[in-house]
Design a protein around this motif. Sequence first.
Motif, short mmCIF file in Angstrom:
data_model
loop_
_atom_site.label_atom_id
_atom_site.label_comp_id
_atom_site.label_asym_id
_atom_site.label_seq_id
_atom_site.Cartn_x
_atom_site.Cartn_y
_atom_site.Cartn_z
N GLU A 77 12.47 -9.05 -8.00
CA GLU A 77 13.41 -9.13 -7.13
C GLU A 77 14.52 -10.02 -7.97
N VAL A 78 14.30 -10.87 -8.70
CA VAL A 78 14.88 -11.67 -9.50
C VAL A 78 15.73 -11.02 -10.64
N LEU A 115 0.59 2.68 -13.05
CA LEU A 115 0.08 1.86 -14.35
C LEU A 115 -1.02 1.94 -14.78
N VAL A 116 -1.12 1.93 -16.02
CA VAL A 116 -2.52 2.20 -16.88
C VAL A 116 -3.49 1.22 -16.31
N GLU A 117 -3.15 0.01 -16.01
CA GLU A 117 -4.30 -1.03 -15.51
C GLU A 117 -4.75 -0.95 -14.13
N ARG A 147 7.16 2.44 1.28
CA ARG A 147 6.81 1.85 2.48
C ARG A 147 5.55 2.27 2.75
N LEU A 148 4.93 3.03 2.21
CA LEU A 148 3.67 3.41 2.47
C LEU A 148 2.51 2.53 2.01
N SER A 149 1.40 2.24 2.64
CA SER A 149 0.31 1.28 2.10
C SER A 149 -0.38 2.21 0.77
N THR A 193 10.20 -3.50 -4.72
CA THR A 193 9.56 -2.17 -5.21
C THR A 193 8.25 -1.88 -4.41
N MET A 194 7.28 -2.37 -5.25
CA MET A 194 6.12 -1.93 -4.41
C MET A 194 5.06 -2.99 -4.87
#
Length: 202
Positions: A77-78, A115-117, A147-149, A193-194
């Motif tokens: 967010e920054v 993400l790969v992780e 907005r979904l879990s 973002t998420m």
Amino acid sequence: MYERLVKRPQDAILATVSLLVLSPVLLTIAGLIKWKIGGPVLFKQKRPGKDGVIFEMVKFRTMTDERDEHGDLLPDEVRLTPFGQTLRSLSLDELPSLLNIVKGDIAIVGPRPLLVEYLPRYNDEQRRRHDVRPGLTGLAQVSGRNRLSWSERFALDVKYVDNVTFLNDWKIILQTVGKVLKKDGISSDTAATMEAFMGNER
């Protein structure tokens, strides 16, 4: 038959035509990013594709590389700039990923490449999202996006995997256009973002 014989050629043709038609837009955005955010213009990141095979996904850069005194990147967010937020709200940051579609890394419609992780954090059911090519958009994106879990997103991903059809793909494509125009579901309720997927509760 659609998934085996039609989907891949259809995606490659549509992505190629889109790149040609949108080339002036791509060049303009690239110039604005260079001016407003700085280089590099493109953001590249390793993502898992079909069967978990790793590829490099390409998007337009929307964040700065600002770091704290320890050299760690500042929170999203920054670093997310106002111009970058505009690109994301209109999904314009995704346009370079059309190259990934042409190459065959991803499809137009499918579970979003994460993400790969996250790979070792999935349970067996969630891991089924990698049974098909990931997509630029998908059922989860038109059903709520960020907005979904995580559990809701993964359930929708698996639902798509079990119902890959021509009609379903075009329904999702048309719904995506509507979601982009409405700028719906860009951020979660608690993050720019998420939130990261940390795994399933045991």
